[in-house]
Design a protein around this motif. Structure first.
Motif, mmCIF file in Angstrom:
data_model
loop_
_atom_site.group_PDB
_atom_site.id
_atom_site.type_symbol
_atom_site.label_atom_id
_atom_site.label_comp_id
_atom_site.label_asym_id
_atom_site.label_seq_id
_atom_site.Cartn_x
_atom_site.Cartn_y
_atom_site.Cartn_z
ATOM 1 N N LYS A 144 0.729 -1.316 0.074
ATOM 2 C CA LYS A 144 0.122 -0.026 0.134
ATOM 3 C C LYS A 144 0.933 1.332 0.082
ATOM 4 C CE LYS A 144 -3.780 -2.202 2.568
ATOM 5 N NZ LYS A 144 -4.712 -2.163 3.871
ATOM 6 N N ASN A 145 2.241 1.149 0.244
ATOM 7 C CA ASN A 145 3.132 2.204 0.508
ATOM 8 C C ASN A 145 3.369 2.676 -1.179
ATOM 9 O OD1 ASN A 145 6.001 3.257 0.284
ATOM 10 N ND2 ASN A 145 5.359 3.539 2.377
ATOM 11 N N LYS A 146 3.075 3.929 -1.413
ATOM 12 C CA LYS A 146 3.238 4.517 -2.731
ATOM 13 C C LYS A 146 4.795 4.450 -3.131
ATOM 14 C CE LYS A 146 -0.412 7.973 -2.732
ATOM 15 N NZ LYS A 146 -0.552 9.494 -3.141
ATOM 16 N N ARG A 147 5.757 4.770 -2.319
ATOM 17 C CA ARG A 147 7.015 4.613 -2.607
ATOM 18 C C ARG A 147 7.527 3.135 -3.159
ATOM 19 N NH1 ARG A 147 11.435 7.583 1.472
ATOM 20 N NH2 ARG A 147 10.060 9.333 0.505
ATOM 21 N N LYS A 148 7.226 2.219 -2.362
ATOM 22 C CA LYS A 148 7.379 0.755 -2.651
ATOM 23 C C LYS A 148 6.759 0.429 -4.001
ATOM 24 C CE LYS A 148 8.296 -0.788 2.060
ATOM 25 N NZ LYS A 148 7.806 -1.632 3.123
ATOM 26 N N LEU A 149 5.367 0.902 -4.281
ATOM 27 C CA LEU A 149 4.724 0.540 -5.544
ATOM 28 C C LEU A 149 5.403 1.132 -6.532
ATOM 29 C CD1 LEU A 149 2.346 -0.759 -6.477
ATOM 30 C CD2 LEU A 149 1.012 1.205 -6.248
ATOM 31 N N LEU A 150 6.002 2.310 -6.307
ATOM 32 C CA LEU A 150 6.654 2.978 -7.438
ATOM 33 C C LEU A 150 7.859 2.024 -7.938
ATOM 34 C CD1 LEU A 150 7.415 5.564 -9.359
ATOM 35 C CD2 LEU A 150 8.928 6.293 -7.514
ATOM 36 N N TRP A 151 8.597 1.659 -6.949
ATOM 37 C CA TRP A 151 9.740 0.761 -7.226
ATOM 38 C C TRP A 151 9.284 -0.517 -7.865
ATOM 39 C CZ3 TRP A 151 14.694 2.115 -8.143
ATOM 40 C CH2 TRP A 151 14.958 3.630 -7.693
ATOM 41 N N ILE A 152 8.255 -1.087 -7.389
ATOM 42 C CA ILE A 152 7.797 -2.292 -7.888
ATOM 43 C C ILE A 152 7.365 -2.225 -9.256
ATOM 44 C CG2 ILE A 152 6.089 -4.226 -7.549
ATOM 45 C CD1 ILE A 152 6.086 -3.826 -4.796
ATOM 46 N N ILE A 153 6.649 -1.357 -9.567
ATOM 47 C CA ILE A 153 6.008 -1.020 -10.941
ATOM 48 C C ILE A 153 7.204 -0.635 -11.993
ATOM 49 C CG2 ILE A 153 4.518 0.529 -12.319
ATOM 50 C CD1 ILE A 153 2.986 -1.474 -10.851
ATOM 51 N N GLY A 154 8.140 0.181 -11.515
ATOM 52 C CA GLY A 154 9.341 0.728 -12.009
ATOM 53 C C GLY A 154 10.203 -0.701 -12.700
ATOM 54 N N VAL A 155 10.565 -1.348 -11.524
ATOM 55 C CA VAL A 155 11.342 -2.646 -11.997
ATOM 56 C C VAL A 155 10.577 -3.567 -12.934
ATOM 57 C CG1 VAL A 155 12.269 -4.735 -11.059
ATOM 58 C CG2 VAL A 155 12.685 -2.707 -9.591
ATOM 59 N N LEU A 156 9.370 -3.811 -12.752
ATOM 60 C CA LEU A 156 8.489 -4.657 -13.617
ATOM 61 C C LEU A 156 8.664 -3.866 -15.147
ATOM 62 C CD1 LEU A 156 5.319 -5.590 -11.575
ATOM 63 C CD2 LEU A 156 7.190 -7.120 -12.579
ATOM 64 N N ALA A 157 8.371 -2.706 -15.265
ATOM 65 C CA ALA A 157 8.472 -2.013 -16.183
ATOM 66 C C ALA A 157 9.842 -2.187 -17.227
ATOM 67 C CB ALA A 157 8.114 -0.615 -16.343
#
Length: 460
Positions: A117-130
């Motif tokens: 639910k953390n925006k910063r963690k989600l940013l990095w997860i989505i970024g790495v996936l991309a």
């Protein structure tokens, strides 16, 4: 007459770059431009107004009148059509595999990897996936997949816009170091300007820097503070987990196997992609989502359905622009000191070299221009402009700059245009909020590339 061909190209090029203001699909001017250039080229050649380079035999001799000249001109046209077809067949195969995965809901499996639910963690997860996905299924498809995922995870559109903007940066950075990650790198790979291992070895580190630097900065922006509500994974996913995972990993695995196939067999990449598509198609005939499969809806998961979902307009755009650039490349514009004919693009390269003696600066400018002008024709032109060996520093730097430079504007890359369409991202909003992050990442990655190549290893 040479000026007429150049004028046709300039007008066509402007029409492509002004696609949105003109409300005209860029495929239209690309096809008309290619046809007109080759028509004028043929008329002028047979009338004796100018000469054409015989690239088919790779002798670069002037073709003059007679039956032999007529065959020479036809061979030159067929040579360029063949080179263009290699790229198009490769892209059609890759796009079909991706659509088969999507039909079997393979990309839904990725949702299970996002549980924070953390925006910063989600940013990095989505970024790495991309970053990773774009290197495998290309940056455009990766962007579409992840923005679709973001729509399911982030209900607030204002929050989602920031994530979408950063996805464009990560996807373009990820596509730049893979021979199958971007149309431009695929072009360089098929043209034998780069090898898969060479591209990965020299471009992956600058691409990582180009991805990480903007994400580190963005992590401290107010837009990525706090938490969001992440919807739970639907229970229905469990029912199709086996089929979805099977098609996801099989499809991605077969795409990744294409460079390996080329290395082992020394066959062109499109042969490997044909093999990969055949395997995925074969398996897709027998594996379907379990919970809603029946004889009546079998067609919903077939490769025929996947083929109908391919963007044929994009394929035709590449056909038009690549054949138009090939026409310019074939038009003789002068004579070199050693007596060899010089095509229009090679002549342009020599002029640029005189105006801007530093080739690295020229390539960086090419990357910046790719944010304004489509990077496909820019790279196609550069292939005809420069004569450098396979895996030369020049080609690696062009791959990096053309692949990542487009992130600086929302219309500068296929990934950006896709994000713009899916989320209705405003051009000015992206320019104010995201463009500077993309520029910082682009320059940082370029600096790392030049440090490694020009300072540490002193490569030429």
């Amino acid at each position: 007459m040479e000026s007429i061909i150049i004028l046709i190209f300039v007008v066509g090029y402007l029409s492509i770059t002004l696609e949105h203001p003109l409300k005209l699909d860029k495929t239209v001017p690309a096809l008309i431009m290619a046809a007109l250039i080759w028509a004028v080229l043929a008329v002028g050649f047979y009338a004796g107004w100018f000469d054409v380079i015989d690239t088919y035999e790779n002798t670069f001799n002037f073709l003059s009148g007679g039956v032999e000249a007529e065959h020479g001109f036809e061979n030159t046209l067929l040579h360029h059509l063949g080179k263009t077809a290699e790229i198009l067949i490769f892209l059609i195969g890759a796009m079909t595999i991706v659509e088969i995965i999507d039909l079997h809901r393979g990309f839904d499996v990725l949702k299970g990897a996002v549980r924070t639910k953390n925006k910063r963690k989600l940013l990095w997860i989505i970024g790495v996936l991309a970053f990773i996905l774009s290197a495998i299924i290309d940056n455009l498809t990766a962007t579409i997949v992840l923005i679709t995922l973001l729509k399911k995870l982030i209900p607030d559109r204002n929050d989602r816009l920031w994530f979408a903007g950063l996805v464009v940066i990560a996807a373009n950075a990820g596509g730049a170091w893979s021979p199958i990650g971007d149309v431009t790198t695929t072009m360089l790979w098929i043209a034998k300007n780069v090898t898969a291992l060479g591209l990965i070895e020299y471009v992956v580190l600058p691409s990582i820097v180009c991805f990480i630097v903007p994400f580190v900065i963005a992590s401290y922006l107010p837009a990525f503070r706090g938490e969001i509500k992440v919807d739970a994974i639907e229970d229905e996913l469990e029912g199709r987990l086996l089929s979805s995972r099977t098609m996801l990993f099989l499809g991605l695995g077969m795409i990744v196997s294409v460079p390996i196939f080329k290395t082992l067999t020394h066959l062109p990449p499109y042969i490997g992609m044909m093999f990969a598509l055949g395997i995925v198609w074969l398996v897709s005939e027998y594996i379907h989502p379990e919970e809603d499969f029946s004889k009546e809806n079998r067609h919903l998961y077939s490769a025929h359905k996947a083929l109908s979902r391919i963007e044929i307009s994009s394929i035709l755009f590449f056909l038009g622009i690549l054949m138009a650039v090939a026409g310019l490349e074939s038009l003789v514009f002068g004579v070199a000191e050693n007596g060899d004919p010089v095509g229009t693009l090679r002549y342009l390269a020599e002029v640029l070299q005189e105006v801007v003696p530093n080739q690295d600066v020229v390539v960086i400018l090419l990357g910046i221009f790719s944010a304004i002008i489509d990077n496909v024709p820019l790279v196609a032109a550069s292939i005809g402009m420069y004569d450098a060996p396979t895996d030369a520093v020049l080609w690696h730097f062009i791959a990096y700059c053309a692949g990542t430079g487009g992130s600086m504007l929302i219309i500068g890359s296929a990934a950006g245009v896709a994000a713009m369409g899916m989320e209705k991202i405003d051009f000015i909003w992206y320019l104010k909020k995201i463009a500077w992050l993309a520029f910082v990442g682009f320059i940082a990655g370029a600096g790392v590339f030049l440090l490694i190549e020009r300072v540490i290893f002193h490569n030429v």
